[in-house]
Write an enzyme that holds these catalytic residues in place. Structure first.
Site, PDB file in Angstrom:
ATOM      1  N   CYS A 251     -20.146  -5.794   1.836  1.00 16.19           N
ATOM      2  CA  CYS A 251     -19.583  -4.493   2.191  1.00 16.19           C
ATOM      3  C   CYS A 251     -18.240  -4.355   1.490  1.00 16.19           C
ATOM      4  CB  CYS A 251     -19.411  -4.388   3.707  1.00 16.19           C
ATOM      5  SG  CYS A 251     -18.668  -2.828   4.268  1.00 16.19           S
TER       6      CYS A 251
ATOM      7  N   ARG B 143     -19.439  -3.500  16.258  1.00 17.87           N
ATOM      8  CA  ARG B 143     -18.767  -4.725  15.834  1.00 17.87           C
ATOM      9  C   ARG B 143     -17.446  -4.906  16.568  1.00 17.87           C
ATOM     10  NH1 ARG B 143     -18.181  -4.467   9.908  1.00 17.87           N
ATOM     11  NH2 ARG B 143     -20.440  -4.603  10.106  1.00 17.87           N
TER      12      ARG B 143
ATOM     13  N   CYS C 208       0.836  -1.198   0.000  1.00 11.63           N
ATOM     14  CA  CYS C 208       0.000   0.000   0.000  1.00 11.63           C
ATOM     15  C   CYS C 208       0.877   1.257   0.000  1.00 11.63           C
ATOM     16  CB  CYS C 208      -0.909   0.005   1.225  1.00 11.63           C
ATOM     17  SG  CYS C 208      -2.050   1.411   1.269  1.00 11.63           S
TER      18      CYS C 208
ATOM     19  N   CYS D  63     -20.336   2.212   7.177  1.00 17.46           N
ATOM     20  CA  CYS D  63     -19.670   1.468   8.247  1.00 17.46           C
ATOM     21  C   CYS D  63     -18.373   2.204   8.550  1.00 17.46           C
ATOM     22  CB  CYS D  63     -19.393   0.034   7.772  1.00 17.46           C
ATOM     23  SG  CYS D  63     -18.386  -0.953   8.900  1.00 17.46           S
TER      24      CYS D  63
ATOM     25  N   CYS E  63      -0.752  -0.052  10.341  1.00 14.92           N
ATOM     26  CA  CYS E  63      -1.091  -1.058   9.340  1.00 14.92           C
ATOM     27  C   CYS E  63       0.111  -1.870   8.887  1.00 14.92           C
ATOM     28  CB  CYS E  63      -1.742  -0.383   8.139  1.00 14.92           C
ATOM     29  SG  CYS E  63      -2.344  -1.559   6.905  1.00 14.92           S
TER      30      CYS E  63
ATOM     31  N   CYS F 257      -0.104   4.688   6.989  1.00 16.04           N
ATOM     32  CA  CYS F 257      -0.820   4.515   8.258  1.00 16.04           C
ATOM     33  C   CYS F 257       0.031   3.687   9.221  1.00 16.04           C
ATOM     34  CB  CYS F 257      -2.160   3.844   8.008  1.00 16.04           C
ATOM     35  SG  CYS F 257      -3.164   4.652   6.747  1.00 16.04           S
TER      36      CYS F 257
ATOM     37  N   CYS G 248     -17.155  -8.911   3.786  1.00 15.36           N
ATOM     38  CA  CYS G 248     -16.476  -7.625   3.656  1.00 15.36           C
ATOM     39  C   CYS G 248     -15.307  -7.776   2.690  1.00 15.36           C
ATOM     40  CB  CYS G 248     -15.974  -7.159   5.019  1.00 15.36           C
ATOM     41  SG  CYS G 248     -17.281  -7.060   6.269  1.00 15.36           S
TER      42      CYS G 248
END
Length: 389
Positions: free
Chosen positions: A142, A272, A65, A202, A72, A69, A109
């Protein structure tokens, strides 16, 4: 405890607590923990009974990626030894999703690493959604693809997506300390785009990154204002090879207090229990079912979770039941209400300047780093091994 009685009354009326009341929940002592769980459990049962919704993650594209972040394992510069692969084909993703559905998952998801999807990526994910829906027409899908450009949410909705996930993760005030390649406002914009396209929004948070109690309350109040239908509460998994590898700040008791605070602030929303529950809640996971009405089944994006069979046994042993596809997750007043803003809740947004009842402030003991509990995912999507579902 007067604080808890007040919060239960407000939760049953869908009334927003004050910031001071939310902070007081986080400041309660371990001696009061079961009272806190019992109080928040009353609110949870009022709106969701004893149902537990199961969700299943399919990592469509893992690693590499360009975003930075800090939490992550897929970030730019990550040295975490995770699975790395490019896009799964629609039939591969559909096959992976089928394993979760067979295990009892009501929602699949679909997640892909990256800043945000290209139009070609949206086409690819749309084909995947259609393939999943062809096999399991009742399953909710999702998508979680990063920052959305104009028109992309509408295209996903047209392809059959039911929801879009994009977490705020932390407070606006500390967001720049966690990520520099995009902004907090970018994330808010994507959640709003999903809302506007008619997707169920979400959006949640990650606890345990070194944030203060005030930061946690700030992000949960910001989520309440955005009014998502579901709020995933993640607990940081401190992957070796990431900047936050040494951030072991959570005890099982603190994790439960955080979940209780989220439930009081978002009483009628699908809360969740998400990534990191096995690492930080450990043997207290069943207590969290009294606070959250939704969990992920099996593994996560780059880490392994509890065995799917153990998840189902935990739910049954705790006296809860898996929510079926014939049941609407959200209370009727939310499914009928127009999207957007906490004005769709009875009573709207209460003022935040009231004085909270006293709460015992007992600091947690320093948590022990349990690196033995962090297991990199080596099975399921992107591998030749059977998934955990």
């Amino acid at each position: 405890m007067d604080l808890l009685n007040t919060l239960v009354d407000k939760g049953l009326r869908r009334e927003l607590p004050t910031r001071e009341e939310a902070l007081a929940v986080l400041a309660t002592s371990d001696d009061d923990l079961l009272e806190v769980v019992a109080a928040a459990g009353k609110v949870r049962r009022q709106w969701f009974g004893r149902r537990v919704k199961l969700n299943y993650l399919v990592n469509l594209k893992s690693g590499l990626c360009p975003e930075d972040c800090s939490y992550c394992s897929q970030r730019l510069g990550s040295k975490a030894e995770i699975l790395k692969y490019t896009w799964l084909k629609p039939d591969e993703a559909s096959q992976a999703a089928a394993a979760g559905v067979a295990g009892g998952a009501k929602r699949v998801c679909l997640v892909a690493s990256g800043r945000g999807p290209t139009d070609r990526d949206v086409d690819r994910v749309s084909q995947t959604i259609e393939a999943i829906k062809e096999q399991n027409e009742d399953v909710e899908v999702c998508a979680c693809l990063g920052l959305l450009s104009d028109g992309q949410a509408e295209r996903l909705r047209a392809a059959g997506a039911d929801a879009y996930n994009h977490n705020l993760n932390t407070s606006e005030g500390t967001y720049g300390d966690i990520t520099t390649t995009h902004t907090y406002a970018d994330r808010v914009d994507t959640v709003q785009k999903a809302h506007a396209a008619g997707l169920s929004a979400c959006s949640g948070l990650i606890a345990g990154m070194g944030e203060s109690d005030e930061d946690l309350v700030d992000v949960v109040f910001a989520l309440r204002e955005l009014d998502p239908d579901s709020v995933p509460v993640n607990f940081l998994i401190p992957f070796e090879g990431t900047p936050l590898a040494k951030e072991w700040n959570l005890t099982p008791q603190r994790a439960l207090r955080i979940l209780a605070m989220v439930r009081f602030v978002c009483p009628d929303v699908e809360v969740r229990l998400a990534g990191g529950r096995e690492v930080h809640l450990r043997t207290l996971q069943p207590l969290a079912l009294h606070l959250a009405n939704s969990i992920f089944l099996g593994d996560y994006l780059t880490s392994e979770g509890q065995a799917g069979k153990a998840d189902l046994e935990m739910i049954a042993d705790a006296g809860f039941e898996v929510e079926g596809t014939d049941t609407t997750t959200l209370p009727e007043h939310r499914t009928d209400a127009p999207a957007g803003g906490c004005g769709s809740h009875s009573g709207g947004c209460a003022p935040c300047g009231d004085t909270a009842p006293d709460a015992t402030d007992a600091p947690d003991e320093a948590p022990v780093a349990r690196t033995d509990l962090v297991a990199v995912r080596r099975r399921g999507a992107g591998t030749d091994l059977a998934p955990n579902a």
